[in-house]
Design a protein around this motif. Structure first.
Motif, PDB file in Angstrom:
ATOM      1  N   MET A   1      40.330  43.352  42.431  1.00  0.00           N
ATOM      2  CA  MET A   1      39.633  42.225  43.041  1.00  0.00           C
ATOM      3  C   MET A   1      40.277  40.895  42.637  1.00  0.00           C
ATOM      4  O   MET A   1      40.476  39.999  43.478  1.00  0.00           O
ATOM      5  CB  MET A   1      38.157  42.247  42.637  1.00  0.00           C
ATOM      6  CG  MET A   1      37.331  41.111  43.222  1.00  0.00           C
ATOM      7  SD  MET A   1      37.287  41.142  45.028  1.00  0.00           S
ATOM      8  CE  MET A   1      36.252  42.587  45.277  1.00  0.00           C
ATOM      9  N   VAL A   2      40.601  40.742  41.365  1.00  0.00           N
ATOM     10  CA  VAL A   2      41.254  39.502  40.908  1.00  0.00           C
ATOM     11  C   VAL A   2      42.621  39.346  41.568  1.00  0.00           C
ATOM     12  O   VAL A   2      42.995  38.245  42.011  1.00  0.00           O
ATOM     13  CB  VAL A   2      41.373  39.506  39.367  1.00  0.00           C
ATOM     14  CG1 VAL A   2      42.234  38.342  38.898  1.00  0.00           C
ATOM     15  CG2 VAL A   2      39.992  39.445  38.728  1.00  0.00           C
ATOM     16  N   ALA A   3      43.369  40.446  41.672  1.00  0.00           N
ATOM     17  CA  ALA A   3      44.681  40.381  42.326  1.00  0.00           C
ATOM     18  C   ALA A   3      44.545  40.007  43.795  1.00  0.00           C
ATOM     19  O   ALA A   3      45.334  39.214  44.333  1.00  0.00           O
ATOM     20  CB  ALA A   3      45.400  41.723  42.176  1.00  0.00           C
TER      21      ALA A   3
ATOM     22  N   LEU B   1      42.115  38.207  45.195  1.00  0.00           N
ATOM     23  CA  LEU B   1      41.763  36.788  45.306  1.00  0.00           C
ATOM     24  C   LEU B   1      42.962  35.897  45.033  1.00  0.00           C
ATOM     25  O   LEU B   1      43.192  34.899  45.738  1.00  0.00           O
ATOM     26  CB  LEU B   1      40.617  36.463  44.349  1.00  0.00           C
ATOM     27  CG  LEU B   1      39.263  37.112  44.670  1.00  0.00           C
ATOM     28  CD1 LEU B   1      38.248  36.808  43.574  1.00  0.00           C
ATOM     29  CD2 LEU B   1      38.754  36.634  46.019  1.00  0.00           C
ATOM     30  N   ALA B   2      43.756  36.230  44.025  1.00  0.00           N
ATOM     31  CA  ALA B   2      44.923  35.409  43.704  1.00  0.00           C
ATOM     32  C   ALA B   2      45.937  35.423  44.832  1.00  0.00           C
ATOM     33  O   ALA B   2      46.484  34.370  45.217  1.00  0.00           O
ATOM     34  CB  ALA B   2      45.553  35.913  42.400  1.00  0.00           C
TER      35      ALA B   2
ATOM     36  N   TRP C   1      37.940  45.806  39.141  1.00  0.00           N
ATOM     37  CA  TRP C   1      37.926  44.355  38.969  1.00  0.00           C
ATOM     38  C   TRP C   1      39.332  43.784  38.934  1.00  0.00           C
ATOM     39  O   TRP C   1      39.560  42.650  39.384  1.00  0.00           O
ATOM     40  CB  TRP C   1      37.165  43.996  37.689  1.00  0.00           C
ATOM     41  CG  TRP C   1      35.710  44.277  37.788  1.00  0.00           C
ATOM     42  CD1 TRP C   1      35.014  45.302  37.219  1.00  0.00           C
ATOM     43  CD2 TRP C   1      34.759  43.520  38.535  1.00  0.00           C
ATOM     44  NE1 TRP C   1      33.688  45.258  37.545  1.00  0.00           N
ATOM     45  CE2 TRP C   1      33.496  44.156  38.358  1.00  0.00           C
ATOM     46  CE3 TRP C   1      34.845  42.386  39.324  1.00  0.00           C
ATOM     47  CZ2 TRP C   1      32.340  43.673  38.962  1.00  0.00           C
ATOM     48  CZ3 TRP C   1      33.685  41.906  39.918  1.00  0.00           C
ATOM     49  CH2 TRP C   1      32.451  42.540  39.734  1.00  0.00           C
ATOM     50  N   VAL C   2      40.280  44.545  38.391  1.00  0.00           N
ATOM     51  CA  VAL C   2      41.676  44.083  38.403  1.00  0.00           C
ATOM     52  C   VAL C   2      42.168  43.932  39.838  1.00  0.00           C
ATOM     53  O   VAL C   2      42.820  42.936  40.194  1.00  0.00           O
ATOM     54  CB  VAL C   2      42.568  45.067  37.614  1.00  0.00           C
ATOM     55  CG1 VAL C   2      44.042  44.692  37.767  1.00  0.00           C
ATOM     56  CG2 VAL C   2      42.172  45.074  36.146  1.00  0.00           C
TER      57      VAL C   2
END
Length: 713
Positions: free
Chosen positions: A161-163, A165-166, A158-159
């Protein structure tokens, strides 16, 4: 299931006790709400999908019951949905060909011989059909991927994935501001040998990270990967990993994520490269970042991530809409529909399509066919612009694989399928009619022939403020943006040397006149010499007076003064003939446009009319070509026409005002004046050349391409 319920060959297979070979992985999937069973062979890295009705037969193959007993049990349990004996025979052959059975002998029925022979032939011809795609397995990466798996399992995934997207959203925000600079490079710069040498290691690195992402995503969901190697695409090495184990994942989200992992990795690398490109100074690092964006962005959007091509995007799309084997089933659906509609051939389906599947098949097959052919030919033409022979070879291979080979398969099926024997006459008439209609559409139906070029609003020659004599600006007599009339002084230049020379010449004229008067009184023999001396002195003085008068710049027409601020001009030296400013008239009719050299013949022989549209005004108005510059130009009339400035003309990076290809220059006059036109503003010009069938147009373009590259034009 299809076919007659009882088979004439059943007696030859009914006593067999087939068994699935050990070590197979079996998983239950759901597609569009219906259960499917997926059998995966980890050794052969293959997977096979079966409906619940088919698996009632396959799942019972344990080696303890005969095929007759298995079939009878399926009939008792499934009732009308039970498979026919012919279906069971075909299923047995399929399992045998896929090496999923552990029996030693299968009776050689006619269909078995036919299918096995076809399979062997396909294996032999696989390389000949696609010699540009050669796999070379290297090693088993499973232990390496297992060591890296903690980086993506659990919360770590998930980390990432967030990176992702950002980073991607940040790049999308800054991309519009950099788009013009990113797209300034032309075809020749991209395909230059120096850039290709830099692109090669970048490409391999990008694809290595792409495949690593596939492997790590596979490991996140517990899959195994036992093969990594190189795929030689057009003899160029590209890394690959075998991620087929994901096909057995019950979760469609897991399967889709494994397929999308490589796409996401390339998008992330392209996003990071954008920020690096913006921050780096011109040089090797900036060029490498630009190539990384080109490779990742183009391959993701146009090829690898596009569901119309059978790459990662295709499998992700198939998993998300829950239609496996989308391309193959869409083509088969269209074949069935065409047989039914055109040949009135009844079709018997082992499994009927749902309305949703039928709608998807209706659009997907033609779109995929057109897009696949278009992208292959576009890439070939793109390469041909710099490497003609290579591009032509790629184009021929694309046409062969995209048109000729599919047509050959259709014809082969038509002449070998016994079920179509009675319909061949009708099919021949239909096929001939289709060919005739296509030929008429290409070579008999006239289509509008128009070309769009760009130009600029052009000033008349007398609108330019050019000094007839070079000098330093002494005074600005009219403020910028002031309305003036023709002949009104605008600038006053000075040249002290010219003033001194004029005074000296005036003294020489006075002295020559005095000498002439003395000769007329006392020396009549010297009159002719004195008169000639005076004439020469007066001529030189007249030239000096004319040069002094040329130090005053006057308006050549009525209009508004376009000059830099007076503070910037005073003290500036203006050479003779240089442009100091302009007089902008209230209206104009003049347009200057540029067109590719191949349009010269069209304009000369087939020109009908023209329309223009200003870039900032949607309305169009008619115009007429008044002059064609006979010589091919290598200079742009205005920088705004260059691709780097938003135009459509590719220019040489070393000399931005020089186009890569020769151009012809056109002067046009509009029917009505252009009020409040922005001079030197971009104008879109549409040239009308009447009508011409598409076939002749394509032939002319092909002929022109060959002649240009072989030096005949």
């Amino acid at each position: 299931m299809s076919g007659a319920f009882h088979s004439q060959l059943w007696y030859r297979v009914a006593p067999l006790k087939p068994a699935l070979k050990p070590g197979l992985d079996i998983a239950l999937h759901r597609y569009l709400g219906k259960p499917w069973f997926v059998i995966r062979d980890p050794v052969a890295a293959t997977h096979h999908r079966f409906t619940a009705e088919t698996y009632a037969i396959v799942g019972a193959m344990t080696g303890d019951a005969t095929l007759e007993e298995i079939w009878q049990a399926a009939c008792d349990r499934l009732g009308p949905r039970a498979p026919s004996q012919d279906d069971v025979v075909r299923l047995l052959i399929q399992l045998y060909q896929s090496d999923l059975l552990s029996v030693d002998l299968i009776p050689l029925t006619e269909e078995l011989v036919l299918r096995m022979g076809k399979q062997r032939t396909q294996k032999r011809l696989k390389f000949l059909k696609n010699p540009m795609s050669i796999p070379l397995p290297l090693f088993d990466p499973d232990r390496l991927l297992e060591a890296l798996a903690p980086l993506v399992r659990g919360a770590a995934g998930w980390v990432w994935m967030v990176a992702f997207l950002a980073l991607t959203l940040s790049a999308l925000i800054v991309l519009p501001a950099s788009w013009e600079d990113l797209t300034a490079q032309g075809v020749r710069e991209i395909l230059a040998l120096q850039n290709l040498a830099l692109m090669a290691p970048v490409y391999i690195s990008v694809k290595a990270m792409h495949e690593l992402a596939h492997g790590l995503a596979l490991k996140r969901y517990g899959g195994e990967c036992h093969e990594v190697g190189l795929m030689f695409l057009v003899f160029f090495p590209v890394p690959y990993v075998d991620a087929s184990a994901s096909a057995a994942f019950p979760s469609k989200r897991a399967r889709a994520l494994v397929g999308a992992a490589g796409i996401m990795a390339e998008v992330a690398m392209a996003s990071a490269a954008l920020f690096l490109w913006r921050a780096a100074e011109p040089g090797l690092l900036r060029d490498a970042a630009w190539n990384l964006m080109l490779i990742s962005g183009f391959s993701t959007l146009a090829v690898n991530g596009n569901p119309l091509l059978k790459f990662d995007g295709y499998y992700v799309f198939s998993d998300l809409i829950e239609i496996p084997n989308l391309g193959q089933r869409a083509n088969a659906w269209w074949g069935k529909v065409l047989k039914k509609r055109l040949l009135s051939t009844p079709t018997q389906d082992a499994r009927r399509e749902t309305p949703f599947e039928a709608r998807v098949f209706f659009f997907y097959a033609p779109l995929a066919f057109v897009y696949r052919l278009a992208i292959m030919i576009s890439i070939s033409l793109y390469v041909a612009s710099s490497y003609f022979v290579v591009g032509v070879a790629l184009a021929c291979m694309s046409v062969f694989q995209g048109l000729i080979l599919p047509a050959f398969k259709v014809l082969k099926h038509f002449f070998t399928d016994l079920r179509l024997a009675e319909k061949r006459g009708r099919a021949a008439w239909i096929g001939g009619g289709v060919i005739a209609l296509v030929a008429l559409a290409l070579f008999a139906v006239p289509m509008p022939l128009r070309h769009h070029v760009q130009g600029v609003v052009w000033l008349p020659d007398n609108a330019y403020l050019r000094p007839e004599t070079g000098g330093t600006v002494a005074r600005v007599l009219v403020a910028p943006s002031t309305r003036v009339t023709a002949g009104q002084p605008i600038l006053q230049l000075e040249d002290s040397d010219l003033v001194t020379r004029q005074k000296a010449l005036a003294a020489e004229v006075a002295e020559a006149r005095q000498t002439l008067r003395i000769a007329q009184v006392s020396d009549r023999t010297g009159i002719a010499i004195a008169a000639e001396t005076l004439r020469q002195a007066e001529t030189e003085l007249a030239r000096a007076d004319e040069a002094l008068a040329g130090l005053t710049l006057r308006a050549g027409l009525d209009g508004r003064v376009d000059l830099p601020p007076a503070s910037d001009m005073v003290g500036q030296y203006l050479a003779q003939g240089s442009t100091a400013g302009h007089i902008l008239p209230a209206t104009t009719r003049s347009i200057r446009a540029v067109a590719p050299e191949h349009m010269a013949e069209l304009i000369d022989r087939r020109y009908v009319s023209a329309e223009i549209r200003l870039a900032l005004r949607p309305a169009t108005q008619r115009a007429a070509v008044t002059r064609i510059v006979p010589a091919l130009g290598r200079d742009l009339p205005s920088p705004v026409l260059a691709r780097a400035n938003g135009g459509q003309i590719a220019t040489d990076p070393t000399t931005p005002d020089s186009p890569v290809d020769p151009l012809i220059v056109l002067d046009l006059d509009t029917d009505t004046p252009l009020p409040d036109a922005v001079f030197n503003g971009r104008v879109h010009v549409r040239l009308d050349f009447g009508t011409e069938p598409l076939g002749y147009r394509g032939w002319r373009a092909l002929r022109r391409s060959f002649l240009r590259h072989f030096g005949d034009v």
